[in-house]
Design a protein around this motif. Structure first.
Motif, PDB file in Angstrom:
ATOM      1  N   GLY A 170       0.814  -1.211   0.000  1.00 11.63           N
ATOM      2  CA  GLY A 170       0.000   0.000   0.000  1.00 11.63           C
ATOM      3  C   GLY A 170       0.845   1.258   0.000  1.00 11.63           C
ATOM      4  O   GLY A 170       0.551   2.219  -0.719  1.00 11.63           O
ATOM      5  N   ARG A 171       1.915   1.250   0.795  1.00  7.52           N
ATOM      6  CA  ARG A 171       2.802   2.419   0.838  1.00  7.52           C
ATOM      7  C   ARG A 171       3.537   2.600  -0.485  1.00  7.52           C
ATOM      8  O   ARG A 171       3.714   3.724  -0.963  1.00  7.52           O
ATOM      9  CB  ARG A 171       3.797   2.278   1.991  1.00  7.52           C
ATOM     10  CG  ARG A 171       3.167   2.416   3.376  1.00  7.52           C
ATOM     11  CD  ARG A 171       4.224   2.620   4.447  1.00  7.52           C
ATOM     12  NE  ARG A 171       5.113   1.465   4.548  1.00  7.52           N
ATOM     13  CZ  ARG A 171       4.889   0.409   5.322  1.00  7.52           C
ATOM     14  NH1 ARG A 171       3.778   0.363   6.060  1.00  7.52           N
ATOM     15  NH2 ARG A 171       5.744  -0.595   5.375  1.00  7.52           N
ATOM     16  N   ALA A 172       3.965   1.491  -1.083  1.00  8.26           N
ATOM     17  CA  ALA A 172       4.668   1.569  -2.364  1.00  8.26           C
ATOM     18  C   ALA A 172       3.759   2.167  -3.438  1.00  8.26           C
ATOM     19  O   ALA A 172       4.194   2.985  -4.259  1.00  8.26           O
ATOM     20  CB  ALA A 172       5.145   0.181  -2.785  1.00  8.26           C
ATOM     21  N   ILE A 173       2.500   1.761  -3.427  1.00  8.78           N
ATOM     22  CA  ILE A 173       1.538   2.307  -4.384  1.00  8.78           C
ATOM     23  C   ILE A 173       1.315   3.791  -4.112  1.00  8.78           C
ATOM     24  O   ILE A 173       1.265   4.609  -5.034  1.00  8.78           O
ATOM     25  CB  ILE A 173       0.212   1.528  -4.313  1.00  8.78           C
ATOM     26  CG1 ILE A 173       0.421   0.100  -4.834  1.00  8.78           C
ATOM     27  CG2 ILE A 173      -0.881   2.234  -5.114  1.00  8.78           C
ATOM     28  CD1 ILE A 173      -0.756  -0.821  -4.605  1.00  8.78           C
ATOM     29  N   ALA A 174       1.196   4.148  -2.836  1.00  2.00           N
ATOM     30  CA  ALA A 174       1.003   5.553  -2.465  1.00  2.00           C
ATOM     31  C   ALA A 174       2.171   6.407  -2.949  1.00  2.00           C
ATOM     32  O   ALA A 174       1.977   7.498  -3.501  1.00  2.00           O
ATOM     33  CB  ALA A 174       0.844   5.675  -0.954  1.00  2.00           C
ATOM     34  N   PHE A 175       3.378   5.911  -2.767  1.00  6.13           N
ATOM     35  CA  PHE A 175       4.564   6.656  -3.197  1.00  6.13           C
ATOM     36  C   PHE A 175       4.614   6.771  -4.721  1.00  6.13           C
ATOM     37  O   PHE A 175       5.055   7.787  -5.266  1.00  6.13           O
ATOM     38  CB  PHE A 175       5.831   5.987  -2.678  1.00  6.13           C
ATOM     39  CG  PHE A 175       5.954   6.022  -1.175  1.00  6.13           C
ATOM     40  CD1 PHE A 175       5.484   7.105  -0.447  1.00  6.13           C
ATOM     41  CD2 PHE A 175       6.532   4.970  -0.488  1.00  6.13           C
ATOM     42  CE1 PHE A 175       5.587   7.147   0.940  1.00  6.13           C
ATOM     43  CE2 PHE A 175       6.639   4.994   0.899  1.00  6.13           C
ATOM     44  CZ  PHE A 175       6.166   6.082   1.614  1.00  6.13           C
ATOM     45  N   SER A 176       4.139   5.730  -5.423  1.00  2.00           N
ATOM     46  CA  SER A 176       4.131   5.775  -6.889  1.00  2.00           C
ATOM     47  C   SER A 176       3.177   6.841  -7.404  1.00  2.00           C
ATOM     48  O   SER A 176       3.328   7.335  -8.524  1.00  2.00           O
ATOM     49  CB  SER A 176       3.744   4.409  -7.466  1.00  2.00           C
ATOM     50  OG  SER A 176       2.346   4.179  -7.370  1.00  2.00           O
ATOM     51  N   ILE A 184      -1.331   8.777   2.396  1.00  2.00           N
ATOM     52  CA  ILE A 184      -0.627   7.491   2.358  1.00  2.00           C
ATOM     53  C   ILE A 184      -1.392   6.451   3.167  1.00  2.00           C
ATOM     54  O   ILE A 184      -1.613   5.324   2.713  1.00  2.00           O
ATOM     55  CB  ILE A 184       0.810   7.647   2.890  1.00  2.00           C
ATOM     56  CG1 ILE A 184       1.609   8.594   1.984  1.00  2.00           C
ATOM     57  CG2 ILE A 184       1.496   6.286   2.992  1.00  2.00           C
ATOM     58  CD1 ILE A 184       3.001   8.908   2.501  1.00  2.00           C
ATOM     59  N   LYS A 185      -1.823   6.841   4.358  1.00  2.00           N
ATOM     60  CA  LYS A 185      -2.589   5.929   5.211  1.00  2.00           C
ATOM     61  C   LYS A 185      -3.905   5.548   4.544  1.00  2.00           C
ATOM     62  O   LYS A 185      -4.338   4.390   4.601  1.00  2.00           O
ATOM     63  CB  LYS A 185      -2.847   6.588   6.566  1.00  2.00           C
ATOM     64  CG  LYS A 185      -3.550   5.683   7.570  1.00  2.00           C
ATOM     65  CD  LYS A 185      -3.707   6.371   8.919  1.00  2.00           C
ATOM     66  CE  LYS A 185      -4.401   5.459   9.920  1.00  2.00           C
ATOM     67  NZ  LYS A 185      -4.561   6.132  11.246  1.00  2.00           N
ATOM     68  N   GLN A 186      -4.544   6.511   3.909  1.00  2.00           N
ATOM     69  CA  GLN A 186      -5.799   6.243   3.210  1.00  2.00           C
ATOM     70  C   GLN A 186      -5.580   5.271   2.052  1.00  2.00           C
ATOM     71  O   GLN A 186      -6.402   4.383   1.805  1.00  2.00           O
ATOM     72  CB  GLN A 186      -6.399   7.556   2.698  1.00  2.00           C
ATOM     73  CG  GLN A 186      -6.881   8.482   3.799  1.00  2.00           C
ATOM     74  CD  GLN A 186      -7.263   9.857   3.283  1.00  2.00           C
ATOM     75  OE1 GLN A 186      -6.877  10.247   2.178  1.00  2.00           O
ATOM     76  NE2 GLN A 186      -8.011  10.607   4.077  1.00  2.00           N
ATOM     77  N   VAL A 191      -6.092  -0.029  -0.561  1.00  2.00           N
ATOM     78  CA  VAL A 191      -5.462  -1.182  -1.213  1.00  2.00           C
ATOM     79  C   VAL A 191      -5.824  -2.471  -0.486  1.00  2.00           C
ATOM     80  O   VAL A 191      -6.140  -3.492  -1.106  1.00  2.00           O
ATOM     81  CB  VAL A 191      -3.928  -0.998  -1.271  1.00  2.00           C
ATOM     82  CG1 VAL A 191      -3.236  -2.301  -1.662  1.00  2.00           C
ATOM     83  CG2 VAL A 191      -3.570   0.110  -2.260  1.00  2.00           C
ATOM     84  N   SER A 192      -5.805  -2.426   0.831  1.00  2.00           N
ATOM     85  CA  SER A 192      -6.174  -3.598   1.629  1.00  2.00           C
ATOM     86  C   SER A 192      -7.624  -4.004   1.370  1.00  2.00           C
ATOM     87  O   SER A 192      -7.940  -5.192   1.229  1.00  2.00           O
ATOM     88  CB  SER A 192      -5.973  -3.294   3.114  1.00  2.00           C
ATOM     89  OG  SER A 192      -6.389  -4.382   3.913  1.00  2.00           O
TER      90      SER A 192
END
Length: 203
Positions: A170-176, A184-186, A191-192
């Motif tokens: 999820g964080r990797a997608i947020a950073f992308s 980022i938390k959202q 994603v989950s």
């Protein structure tokens, strides 16, 4: 499995994903009531067919007007009128062929103040036979065109079936997507949720 947009959004809503309020309209006489149940100041009227490219599509019948299958209205009465124009007409897109597809239902959705649009999908990667997330900062566009002309703007994140999804993905997608702060938390939460929906509903 072929389902309409409004059906997909109901599944998302059932699992707690953030979804704009909307109403499905099957009969022209119900359009005004449906639109009136949603708050403005913007309403989005969407033809429901099993094909992409609805916004850039065209109706065969002149009575439907010259606009495509996704229309923006600034009042509930205008949204109802657009829905009535679409119902029972034939929408042609780049995926329907020249004969088009009949519009038997229209989805009226509460509009949103959009600053940025992203693309996010979960699917089975045919190359690896694994579940994968695909993200892009080029949302609101034909993703096929993005893949063809600027493939570097599309990122793929494959999930190892042995370990499954983790917050790292999820964080990797947020950073992308260049998200920051609480976004980022959202994104991790979304994603989950999407992963759970994909596993439990197979759609």
């Amino acid at each position: 499995m072929n389902i309409h947009e409004y059906q997909a959004k109901q599944i998302l809503k059932d699992y707690g994903a953030p979804v704009s309020e909307g109403r499905i309209v099957l009969r022209a006489e119900d359009a005004k009531t449906a639109a009136g149940e949603l708050e403005g100041p913007v309403w989005v009227v969407k033809a429901q067919i099993h094909a992409g490219g609805r916004g850039k599509g065209q109706f065969l019948e002149p009575e439907a007007g010259t606009k495509g299958g996704v229309r923006i209205s600034k009042s509930a009465s205008s949204a109802a009128e657009e829905a009535q124009k679409m119902l029972g007409r034939t929408l042609v897109t780049h995926q329907t062929g020249k004969k088009g597809k009949p519009v038997g239902r229209v989805y009226i959705e509460q509009g949103a103040d959009i600053s940025l649009e992203f693309y996010l999908a979960v699917l089975v990667d045919r190359n690896t036979s694994r579940i994968a997330f695909v993200s892009s900062t080029e949302g609101g566009m034909d993703i096929e065109e993005v893949a063809k002309n600027t493939p570097e703007k599309i990122k793929t994140f494959t999930i190892d079936p042995a370990s499954g999804l983790s917050s790292f993905h999820g964080r990797a997608i947020a950073f992308s997507l260049s998200l920051k702060g609480k976004q980022i938390k959202q994104c991790v939460s979304l994603v989950s949720t999407l992963y759970k929906i994909f596993l439990e509903t197979d759609c």
